[in-house]
Scaffold this motif. Structure first.
Motif, PDB file in Angstrom:
ATOM      1  N   ARG A  29      -0.332  -9.923 -18.930  1.00 16.67           N
ATOM      2  CA  ARG A  29      -0.600 -10.503 -17.767  1.00 16.67           C
ATOM      3  C   ARG A  29       0.359  -9.654 -16.470  1.00 16.67           C
ATOM      4  N   GLU A  30      -0.343  -9.656 -15.330  1.00 17.57           N
ATOM      5  CA  GLU A  30       0.106  -8.867 -14.433  1.00 17.57           C
ATOM      6  C   GLU A  30       0.783 -10.007 -13.347  1.00 17.57           C
ATOM      7  N   ILE A  31       2.025  -9.926 -13.043  1.00 19.32           N
ATOM      8  CA  ILE A  31       2.864 -10.413 -12.024  1.00 19.32           C
ATOM      9  C   ILE A  31       2.872  -9.848 -10.655  1.00 19.32           C
ATOM     10  N   GLN A  32       2.161 -10.512  -9.801  1.00 13.92           N
ATOM     11  CA  GLN A  32       2.207  -9.769  -8.418  1.00 13.92           C
ATOM     12  C   GLN A  32       3.405  -9.493  -7.838  1.00 13.92           C
ATOM     13  N   GLY A  33       3.518  -8.261  -7.645  1.00  9.86           N
ATOM     14  CA  GLY A  33       4.924  -7.760  -6.746  1.00  9.86           C
ATOM     15  C   GLY A  33       6.208  -7.568  -7.816  1.00  9.86           C
ATOM     16  N   GLU A  61       8.625  -2.607  12.413  1.00  7.56           N
ATOM     17  CA  GLU A  61       9.552  -2.918  11.298  1.00  7.56           C
ATOM     18  C   GLU A  61       8.902  -2.556  10.061  1.00  7.56           C
ATOM     19  N   MET A  62       9.779  -2.549   9.060  1.00  9.57           N
ATOM     20  CA  MET A  62       9.089  -2.124   7.702  1.00  9.57           C
ATOM     21  C   MET A  62       9.438  -3.364   6.753  1.00  9.57           C
ATOM     22  N   LEU A  63       8.542  -3.733   5.949  1.00 14.15           N
ATOM     23  CA  LEU A  63       8.628  -4.745   5.052  1.00 14.15           C
ATOM     24  C   LEU A  63       8.197  -4.556   3.738  1.00 14.15           C
ATOM     25  N   THR A  64       8.975  -3.977   2.747  1.00 12.30           N
ATOM     26  CA  THR A  64       8.397  -3.501   1.360  1.00 12.30           C
ATOM     27  C   THR A  64       9.103  -4.232   0.354  1.00 12.30           C
ATOM     28  N   GLY A  65       8.359  -3.940  -0.900  1.00 11.15           N
ATOM     29  CA  GLY A  65       8.863  -4.750  -2.110  1.00 11.15           C
ATOM     30  C   GLY A  65      10.038  -3.630  -2.672  1.00 11.15           C
ATOM     31  N   ASP A  66       9.954  -2.352  -2.315  1.00 12.11           N
ATOM     32  CA  ASP A  66      10.701  -1.475  -2.951  1.00 12.11           C
ATOM     33  C   ASP A  66      12.365  -1.797  -2.669  1.00 12.11           C
ATOM     34  N   VAL A  67      13.419  -1.224  -3.275  1.00  9.56           N
ATOM     35  CA  VAL A  67      14.630  -1.555  -3.114  1.00  9.56           C
ATOM     36  C   VAL A  67      15.156  -0.937  -1.830  1.00  9.56           C
ATOM     37  N   ALA A 114      12.886  -5.034  -1.011  1.00 13.15           N
ATOM     38  CA  ALA A 114      12.957  -6.015  -2.121  1.00 13.15           C
ATOM     39  C   ALA A 114      12.131  -7.231  -1.537  1.00 13.15           C
ATOM     40  N   ALA A 115      11.292  -7.241  -1.006  1.00  8.11           N
ATOM     41  CA  ALA A 115      10.388  -8.539  -0.496  1.00  8.11           C
ATOM     42  C   ALA A 115       9.058  -8.665  -1.414  1.00  8.11           C
ATOM     43  N   LEU A 116       8.728 -10.139  -1.950  1.00  6.21           N
ATOM     44  CA  LEU A 116       7.829 -10.377  -2.651  1.00  6.21           C
ATOM     45  C   LEU A 116       6.740 -10.904  -1.890  1.00  6.21           C
ATOM     46  N   PRO A 117       5.573 -10.893  -2.232  1.00  8.16           N
ATOM     47  CA  PRO A 117       4.378 -11.340  -1.452  1.00  8.16           C
ATOM     48  C   PRO A 117       4.469 -12.272  -0.647  1.00  8.16           C
ATOM     49  N   LYS A 118       5.298 -13.574  -1.034  1.00 15.43           N
ATOM     50  CA  LYS A 118       5.337 -14.686  -0.475  1.00 15.43           C
ATOM     51  C   LYS A 118       6.441 -14.637   0.807  1.00 15.43           C
ATOM     52  N   ASP A 119       7.412 -13.539   0.118  1.00 13.73           N
ATOM     53  CA  ASP A 119       8.544 -12.926   1.234  1.00 13.73           C
ATOM     54  C   ASP A 119       7.861 -12.397   2.597  1.00 13.73           C
ATOM     55  N   LYS A 120       6.992 -11.545   2.297  1.00 11.35           N
ATOM     56  CA  LYS A 120       6.347 -11.117   3.408  1.00 11.35           C
ATOM     57  C   LYS A 120       5.544 -11.874   4.261  1.00 11.35           C
ATOM     58  N   ALA A 121       4.729 -12.930   3.568  1.00 12.00           N
ATOM     59  CA  ALA A 121       4.062 -13.783   4.421  1.00 12.00           C
ATOM     60  C   ALA A 121       4.924 -14.526   5.371  1.00 12.00           C
ATOM     61  N   GLU A 122       6.042 -14.998   4.809  1.00 13.52           N
ATOM     62  CA  GLU A 122       7.137 -15.839   5.385  1.00 13.52           C
ATOM     63  C   GLU A 122       7.869 -15.136   6.556  1.00 13.52           C
ATOM     64  N   ALA A 123       7.862 -13.754   6.308  1.00  8.88           N
ATOM     65  CA  ALA A 123       8.539 -12.978   7.474  1.00  8.88           C
ATOM     66  C   ALA A 123       7.522 -12.611   8.560  1.00  8.88           C
ATOM     67  N   GLY A 132      -2.042  -3.012  -0.429  1.00 12.64           N
ATOM     68  CA  GLY A 132      -2.170  -3.790  -1.866  1.00 12.64           C
ATOM     69  C   GLY A 132      -2.465  -5.079  -1.885  1.00 12.64           C
ATOM     70  N   ILE A 133      -2.605  -5.606  -3.152  1.00  9.75           N
ATOM     71  CA  ILE A 133      -2.833  -7.001  -3.253  1.00  9.75           C
ATOM     72  C   ILE A 133      -1.663  -7.873  -3.139  1.00  9.75           C
ATOM     73  N   ASN A 134      -0.516  -7.276  -2.835  1.00 14.44           N
ATOM     74  CA  ASN A 134       0.756  -8.136  -2.522  1.00 14.44           C
ATOM     75  C   ASN A 134       0.936  -8.015  -1.164  1.00 14.44           C
ATOM     76  N   ASP A 135      -0.063  -7.512  -0.228  1.00 13.83           N
ATOM     77  CA  ASP A 135       0.095  -7.485   0.956  1.00 13.83           C
ATOM     78  C   ASP A 135      -0.827  -8.546   1.597  1.00 13.83           C
ATOM     79  N   ALA A 136      -2.205  -8.850   0.583  1.00 15.17           N
ATOM     80  CA  ALA A 136      -3.143  -9.782   1.084  1.00 15.17           C
ATOM     81  C   ALA A 136      -2.871 -10.857   2.049  1.00 15.17           C
ATOM     82  N   VAL A 137      -1.537 -11.704   1.696  1.00 10.68           N
ATOM     83  CA  VAL A 137      -1.313 -12.830   2.425  1.00 10.68           C
ATOM     84  C   VAL A 137      -0.746 -12.495   3.591  1.00 10.68           C
ATOM     85  N   ALA A 138       0.021 -11.577   3.692  1.00  7.25           N
ATOM     86  CA  ALA A 138       0.578 -11.164   4.954  1.00  7.25           C
ATOM     87  C   ALA A 138      -0.378 -10.608   5.718  1.00  7.25           C
ATOM     88  N   LEU A 139      -1.510  -9.825   5.472  1.00  9.28           N
ATOM     89  CA  LEU A 139      -2.399  -9.376   6.001  1.00  9.28           C
ATOM     90  C   LEU A 139      -3.299 -10.406   6.960  1.00  9.28           C
TER      91      LEU A 139
END
Length: 755
Positions: free
Chosen positions: A508-512, A584-590, A609-618, A635-642
């Protein structure tokens, strides 16, 4: 240029065939969850009032989920619930309110027939009108009674062809509207023309001093001029989608089971159909190459002029041009479900979005009939009470009806949206929604994702460390279950080395985060170190990203990826800053990898180090502060923020989910489209306000003049047509190149450190 007119009804040829229920069902697209979509061409649609009537009539049907009319394309898109598999008879339902609905393919050639019919009617009206005016000069100069009577009879003879043939466009449309219990602008036009002609005939036989033949013929001529110009300008405005459709083949060479090659129309191609693509042919549908080696020109969709080598197993998309050798391709989808078809639908649907300006215009169009018709009746009664002159009273009331047409107001927004969408498309940006242009012009903050957005979507595997061949094989086997660019990079790296494909369980794939699977009873993870190793991983190096393979939290392998900043990213950031927009930059990278890229492109505010829900909350937090945020991700992990952002943008290389969530798609492989989109949206917002000002000033000035008797039907027709043409012409100004002058470009490059 009148509203709600049926141009096609004036042509001598029989009208288009109405599609049956079964045809509508076959042409419908499955949207999932029992919802289907059908698009019908409605050539009789003329203005905002027509749009409102079609949408309200269809929307009242219990099986219709949504109906949205497109004025420029003259189409209506209907979402309906397929509970019993059979759709309602939409064509018949549309016919009950006096409109004709056909399938888009059948209505495609109607445009040329409409324009040729208009030109014929215009030629007759122009010839008759001009000659009557010449004869009228002698009457106005004081001809004697006998000469005047002869000239009036000659004028009557000349007026007959114009009134009967050229005026049929308006009479038939008016009659169709009246028999269906509604009134359109062709009703008062027809009344005005016939009354003017009838009074002139009466004055002629009564040997009156004046006749009004030039008024009736000139009225027809002016209205036909306006309608023809409107038709030509609208066709030009929607030519982006039309030209895209014209680039596609009308059919393809299909390889039958017995080896025969047969040319068939695109409608016969389905998933699994094998096609032969010769050199110089475009791919008709998305598919997989079965045999052959060649090169493809994919600039139609990607904007990249560099040809791409392809071979067996390679994926192709509809619209790709084969520039090398013949290919055998198996279709994976029907042409109507291809990437290019989706792009075509985006362009046609660009004005479906209802901005605040469009909502205001639609409301004004709905109020037109009761308000203006009531005002016209009051005008007639008032003037007749004062003058006791029925001829003058009728003339002034008809002038009020004609001059108050809300055509200019109805065209103010959609024309700008369509022209803007075409300009964006020609420069590598696709607008999915016309209302997004208005929202884009309002932004004050832009939030970038990093990987795949500011940096190239395909990372490069720089180094890898693993304890043994089994661990490497595990990492490769896991990576094959994901389309993430890092997973693909591992698979590409493995294709040049020895490894063993392992059977994994419960993948299984865990988003982010990454991938998780079971092997021989133990849990393995491949992904972000903080997640895969439960926080026991070493820090990653700057300007690089690392993923690890773990077993029960123990690190077994690590993979370090390098990144390359996408072309135009630094200039795009500096352009935004030069306009006072926060970046601003909002990324899941370190943080280290994120800061390295941020420094290179000039971004000061970074959240890593932002997860998909962190991006949407930001994004939500910024909106809570009153900020108008544009999110640019891929990406998929940006869909909610988009979806959460005020407006969103995604590169064409982004995931399918990311593209479906965004308002704009950047077709080219760089960030230059950001500047193009913002500049175009800003200019579009200015032009929409100008169009509203033109329409409001026109109505504010013209209606009082008509009420006071200073405008006869001819002057009213000229004023009404001119107002609509001015609005359309003002929208076409958006096509003028708005690139900043060279000095500003050099300043932006200097700020970005380019050149």
């Amino acid at each position: 240029m009148t509203c709600c007119a049926s141009i096609a009804s004036s042509l001598p040829e029989p009208g288009p065939r109405r599609p049956g229920v079964d045809e509508v069902a076959l042409a419908s697209k499955d949207l999932g969850s029992g919802l289907r979509q059908i698009t019908l061409s409605v050539p009789d649609m003329r203005c905002g009032a027509c749009m409102a009537l079609l949408e309200s009539t269809l929307g009242k049907h219990p099986e219709v989920h949504m109906a949205r009319a497109n004025l420029t394309a003259k189409r209506v898109t209907i979402h309906w619930h397929a509970e019993n598999g059979s759709p309602p008879d939409f064509a018949a339902l549309i016919g009950t309110i006096g409109y004709t609905a056909v399938l888009p393919m059948e209505g495609r050639d109607q445009s040329d027939g409409e324009i040729s019919g208009l030109l014929r009617a215009l030629a007759v009206a122009g010839f008759c009108s001009m000659n009557i005016m010449v004869l009228s000069v002698s009457v106005w100069a004081g001809a004697d009674p006998a000469t005047r009577q002869t000239l009036h009879l000659m004028s009557a003879a000349l007026a007959l062809p114009a009134v009967i043939y050229s005026g049929a466009t308006f009479y038939r449309s008016a009659w169709r509207a009246l028999v269906h219990g509604r009134a359109n602008m062709d009703v008062p036009v027809s009344i005005g023309v016939l009354l003017s002609f009838g009074l002139s005939v009466y004055d002629t036989f009564a040997e009156g001093r004046q006749a009004y033949f030039e008024a009736s013929t000139s009225l027809i001529f002016i209205l036909l001029v306006g309608r023809t110009l409107d038709h030509l300008m609208r066709r030009r405005a929607r030519s982006a989608a039309a030209s895209l459709a014209d680039m596609m083949p009308k059919g393809a060479n299909v390889i039958r089971a017995d080896g025969r090659i047969e040319y068939v129309p695109l409608s016969d191609i389905v998933s699994g159909t094998r096609t032969l693509i010769a050199a110089g042919d475009r791919i008709p549908a998305d598919g997989t190459i079965l045999s052959g080696q060649s090169e493809l020109d994919r600039s139609l969709l990607t904007g990249e002029s560099r040809w791409e080598a392809v071979g067996p197993g390679g994926q192709v998309r509809a619209g790709d041009l084969n520039v090398g050798h013949p290919l055998t391709v198996e279709a994976t989808a029907a042409p109507g479900d291809s990437t290019l078809a989706d792009l075509h639908r985006m362009l046609e649907a660009v004005e479906d979005g209802r901005s605040q300006y469009q909502i205001l215009a639609d409301r004004a169009a709905r109020l037109y009939a009761p308000v203006i018709h009531g005002l016209s009746v009051l005008t007639f009664l008032s003037w007749f009470a004062v003058t006791q002159d029925i001829h003058l009273s009728l003339t002034i009331s008809i002038s009020v009806l004609i001059i108050a047409c809300p055509c200019a107001l109805g065209l103010a927004v959609p024309m700008v949206q369509v022209v803007a969408a075409r300009r964006l498309f020609t420069q590598g940006v696709v607008a999915r929604d016309g209302s997004a242009l208005e929202r884009l012009a309002e932004i004050d903050t832009v939030v970038f994702d990093k990987t795949g957005t500011l940096t190239q979507y395909e990372p490069t595997l720089l180094t890898g460390n693993w304890t043994g061949p089994l661990e490497f094989s595990l990492a490769v086997s896991l990576s094959r279950f994901s389309s993430h660019p890092m997973s693909r990079a591992i698979a590409d790296y493995a294709s040049r080395r020895e490894w063993e494909a392992l059977a994994l369980d419960d993948v299984r794939e865990i988003q982010g985060n990454g991938l998780e699977a079971s092997f021989r009873g133990e849990v393995y993870r491949l992904g972000r170190a903080a997640w895969a190793a439960s926080g026991d991983a070493d820090d990653r190096t700057a300007a690089a990203s690392t993923i690890v393979l773990t077993r029960q939290g123990e690190i077994l392998a690590s993979f370090v990826f390098g990144e390359k900043v996408r072309a135009g990213s630094a200039m795009a950031v500096q352009f935004l800053k030069s306009r006072g927009i926060a970046v601003e930059m909002l990324t899941g990278d370190v943080p280290e990898a994120a800061l390295a890229v941020a420094r290179e492109v000039g971004i000061d505010s970074v959240k890593a180090a932002a997860l998909p829900k962190d991006k949407a909350e930001a994004i939500d937090a910024l909106r809570g502060l009153g900020r108008k945020v544009m999110m640019i991700g891929d990406g998929i992990n940006d869909a909610v923020a988009l979806k959460t952002a005020h407006v969103s943008m995604v590169p064409a290389s982004g995931s399918d989910i990311g593209r479906s969530a965004a308002d704009f798609i950047l077709l080219n492989g760089d960030m230059d489209g950001i500047k193009v989109a913002l500049t175009t949206a800003g200019r579009a917002a200015v032009l929409i306000r100008q169009n509203f000002a033109l329409a409001i000033v026109y109505n504010a000035c013209s209606i009082p003049l008509a009420l006071l008797g200073y405008a006869n039907p001819l002057i009213a027709a000229i004023a009404m047509s001119t107002s609509s043409i001015l609005v359309v012409a003002n929208a076409m100004r958006l096509e003028i190149d708005g690139t900043p002058p060279g000095r500003e470009m050099r300043r932006i490059k200097k700020l970005a450190g380019v050149g």
